[in-house]
Structures are given as C-alpha cells and as structure tokens.
Design an enzyme around this catalytic site. Structure first.
Site, PDB file in Angstrom:
ATOM      1  N   ASN A  78     -29.775 -62.347 -86.954  1.00  0.00           N
ATOM      2  CA  ASN A  78     -31.055 -63.208 -87.018  1.00  0.00           C
ATOM      3  C   ASN A  78     -31.978 -62.908 -88.339  1.00  0.00           C
ATOM      4  OD1 ASN A  78     -33.311 -64.616 -86.742  1.00  0.00           O
ATOM      5  ND2 ASN A  78     -33.340 -64.676 -84.527  1.00  0.00           N
ATOM      6  N   LYS A  87     -34.925 -63.055 -88.645  1.00  0.00           N
ATOM      7  CA  LYS A  87     -36.588 -64.522 -88.522  1.00  0.00           C
ATOM      8  C   LYS A  87     -37.013 -65.253 -89.670  1.00  0.00           C
ATOM      9  CE  LYS A  87     -36.144 -60.851 -84.619  1.00  0.00           C
ATOM     10  NZ  LYS A  87     -37.080 -60.729 -83.681  1.00  0.00           N
ATOM     11  N   HIS A  95     -34.627 -69.183 -79.139  1.00  0.00           N
ATOM     12  CA  HIS A  95     -34.658 -68.054 -79.218  1.00  0.00           C
ATOM     13  C   HIS A  95     -36.640 -67.721 -78.625  1.00  0.00           C
ATOM     14  CE1 HIS A  95     -36.296 -64.488 -80.956  1.00  0.00           C
ATOM     15  NE2 HIS A  95     -34.483 -63.867 -81.231  1.00  0.00           N
ATOM     16  N   GLU A 132     -39.183 -66.150 -79.205  1.00  0.00           N
ATOM     17  CA  GLU A 132     -39.884 -66.604 -80.283  1.00  0.00           C
ATOM     18  C   GLU A 132     -40.617 -67.959 -80.747  1.00  0.00           C
ATOM     19  OE1 GLU A 132     -38.703 -63.687 -83.387  1.00  0.00           O
ATOM     20  OE2 GLU A 132     -38.438 -62.263 -81.574  1.00  0.00           O
ATOM     21  N   GLU A 159     -31.151 -62.130 -73.934  1.00  0.00           N
ATOM     22  CA  GLU A 159     -32.328 -61.133 -74.836  1.00  0.00           C
ATOM     23  C   GLU A 159     -33.686 -61.155 -74.453  1.00  0.00           C
ATOM     24  OE1 GLU A 159     -31.781 -61.396 -79.756  1.00  0.00           O
ATOM     25  OE2 GLU A 159     -32.483 -63.603 -78.600  1.00  0.00           O
ATOM     26  N   GLY A 204     -37.220 -56.685 -80.190  1.00  0.00           N
ATOM     27  CA  GLY A 204     -38.281 -55.837 -81.627  1.00  0.00           C
ATOM     28  C   GLY A 204     -39.060 -54.644 -81.244  1.00  0.00           C
ATOM     29  N   SER A 250     -32.925 -55.147 -79.495  1.00  0.00           N
ATOM     30  CA  SER A 250     -33.297 -53.319 -79.592  1.00  0.00           C
ATOM     31  C   SER A 250     -31.881 -53.792 -80.476  1.00  0.00           C
ATOM     32  CB  SER A 250     -34.524 -53.043 -79.461  1.00  0.00           C
ATOM     33  OG  SER A 250     -35.134 -53.199 -79.004  1.00  0.00           O
TER      34      SER A 250
HETATM   35  C1  PEP Z   1     -33.560 -60.953 -82.337  1.00  0.00           C
HETATM   36  O1  PEP Z   1     -34.439 -61.502 -82.898  1.00  0.00           O
HETATM   37  O2  PEP Z   1     -32.598 -61.844 -81.883  1.00  0.00           O
HETATM   38  C2  PEP Z   1     -33.230 -59.690 -81.604  1.00  0.00           C
HETATM   39  C3  PEP Z   1     -32.116 -59.335 -80.803  1.00  0.00           C
HETATM   40  O3  PEP Z   1     -34.159 -58.862 -82.837  1.00  0.00           O
HETATM   41  P1  PEP Z   1     -34.019 -57.215 -82.392  1.00  0.00           P
HETATM   42  O4  PEP Z   1     -32.762 -56.832 -82.564  1.00  0.00           O
HETATM   43  O5  PEP Z   1     -34.933 -56.753 -83.456  1.00  0.00           O
HETATM   44  O6  PEP Z   1     -34.561 -56.633 -81.680  1.00  0.00           O
END
Ligand code: PEP
Length: 257
Positions: free
Chosen positions: A11, A13, A96, A98, A166, A172, A211
């Site tokens: 992803n 973003k 997601h 976010e 997640e 992040g 992460s």
């Molecule tokens: C994500 O954007 O879904 C995500 C898990 O980001 P990151 O791997 O940077 O934590």
C-alpha cells in the site's frame, strides 16, 4: 475469481509519482519465476494506469487504495470502483484505518464500498483492526469481530474478499504485534468467517498489516494463520518489498512441502 494462497500487498498510500514506476519494474524483475505468492501493489490512483500497463496483468497486480460506494454521480474528486477498474485496477482496498480515522468512515460505509468493488467484478481487501486503547482494554478480539461483521457484505466469499487485520497502533509506527497476538486475532476472525461459510474458514485469506519489514516478515509468515501481508512503508522500495515477498514465497513453499 481465484485468489493466491498467500498475498504480499504493498500500500503506497499518498506516495508515488511516475518516476516511482521504476520501483514496480524492479519488483517485477526481481520476483523469481518460482514464486507462488501473489504480489499486489496499490499505488496512488494517478499512476494505476501506467503501473498496470507496465505489468500487463502479469506478476504484479495493480490495485486502488479506496473507492466511492456509488458507481457514478455528482461526487467531485471521488473515484468509483468501475472508474478505477477502467483505469487498470484489478483489486481495491477498503476500510483502511487511515480512511476510517482520517475521513470518519464507518464500517457501514466500508461495507457499501466493498459491495461496490464486488459489483464491479474485482476482489476487495477489507481492512480492520483495533486501536492501542482497545487492545490495552482487552477489547481487540471483540472490536475486530464487530468490524468484520459490520464491514463485510453478504456477497463476500473466500474467492472475492481478502481480510487485512491491521492493528491501528502498529501501522506506520514501527511497533509490531507479536506473532502470537496476530495468530490469536486471525484465528478469531477465521472462526467468524467459518460461520458465514460453513467450511472451517480455511479458504479465507487473512493478511496481517502493521510495520511489516524484511526483518520481521519471516516470523509473521511462520504463523499458519497468516495468509500474507499488507505492507505500507516497506513496499515503497523494491529491495525491501522483494525481501518480504521472498519471505512469503518461502513460507508458502514450506506449507506445501
Ligand atoms: C498499511 O499502510 O496498511 C501499513 C500496514 O503500513 P506500514 O506497513 O507502514 O505500517
């Protein structure tokens, strides 16, 4: 629709311009011919067409990070599932964290978006996960179960829908859920999915996100409950994403042997 047994999804973003298509080319070039894992990349909508053209539908599937719940209409600046499909998207992420936190999206809206993706004939990744406060209060499993029930449309099946667990606090942040914690939530989600489907839930793909990095991917993929990863930061550069893909491919090989 038939989904890969293990999926490594990136992803991007709000990162990526045309110059970054070189990273996708490098990923594509770096995937060994023997790799059985599915590799999906979700760049910004502006370069979906160019990314999809690069791949020619092979090796690396290109997807979109979000869509509107309606197919068309007076929704300035929004993009619908059919529009994204026309641009080259072959899968769409919805829900997601976010989007849920930054845009106030509810599970009800996520469900409507997931329905729109399925109506467009594309597979959907439905994201869910608890906040740090919810985990510390012992509510992780119940929050995820509720989000699953409220976000998944009736027409979702293991063939057209992927779940991404997640934990919000791990996205992040560099903070990692332990493999035991991931396994526990995935098992709870799978048990819920089994109730919908009545086949033990094993056919559903449940990805972990939060992460994921070259350093921790192999440990996460060791869990038989994990059917892949949704990767943010570490998917932006081909080298780190390829290392995660390699860990996924190896885990898949071990499971099959
Ligand atoms: C994500 O954007 O879904 C995500 C898990 O980001 P990151 O791997 O940077 O934590």
């Amino acid at each position: 629709m038939s989904l890969p047994e293990l999926i490594v999804a990136g992803n991007w973003k709000m990162n990526g311009v045309r110059a970054d298509l070189a990273e996708i080319e490098a990923v594509r070039a770096g995937i060994p011919a023997s790799c059985k894992a599915g590799v999906w990349i979700f760049p910004p909508a502006t370069i979906i067409g160019a990314a999809a053209a690069l791949n020619g539908g092979m090796h690396v599937l290109t997807g979109a990070q979000d869509c509107h719940a309606k197919d068309s209409g007076a929704f300035t600046g929004d993009l619908s599932a059919p529009i994204l499909k026309d641009a080259g998207a072959a899968a769409i992420i919805v829900g997601h964290s976010e989007r849920r936190s930054g845009h106030g999206e509810t599970s009800r809206e996520v469900k409507a978006k997931a329905s729109a993706v399925l109506k467009a004939g594309l597979p959907v990744i439905v994201c869910l996960g608890e906040t740090r406060g919810e985990r510390e209060s012992g509510l992780a499993a119940s929050v995820c179960t509720r989000q699953l029930a409220d976000s998944l449309p009736a027409e979702s099946t293991p063939e057209n829908t992927v779940i991404a667990y997640e934990p919000v606090w791990a996205i992040g942040t560099g903070l990692q859920a332990t493999t035991e914690d991931i396994t526990a939530i995935h098992a709870v989600l799978r048990a819920e999915l089994a109730k919908r489907e009545g086949t033990g839930g094993q056919r559903w793909r449940i990805l972990y996100g939060g992460s994921v990095s070259p350093a921790n991917a192999a440990g996460i993929f060791e869990s038989g409950e994990v059917d892949g990863a949704l990767v943010g930061g570490a998917s932006l550069k081909a080298a780190s994403f390829l290392a995660i893909i390699a860990a996924g491919a190896q885990a898949l090989e071990r499971r099959k042997s």
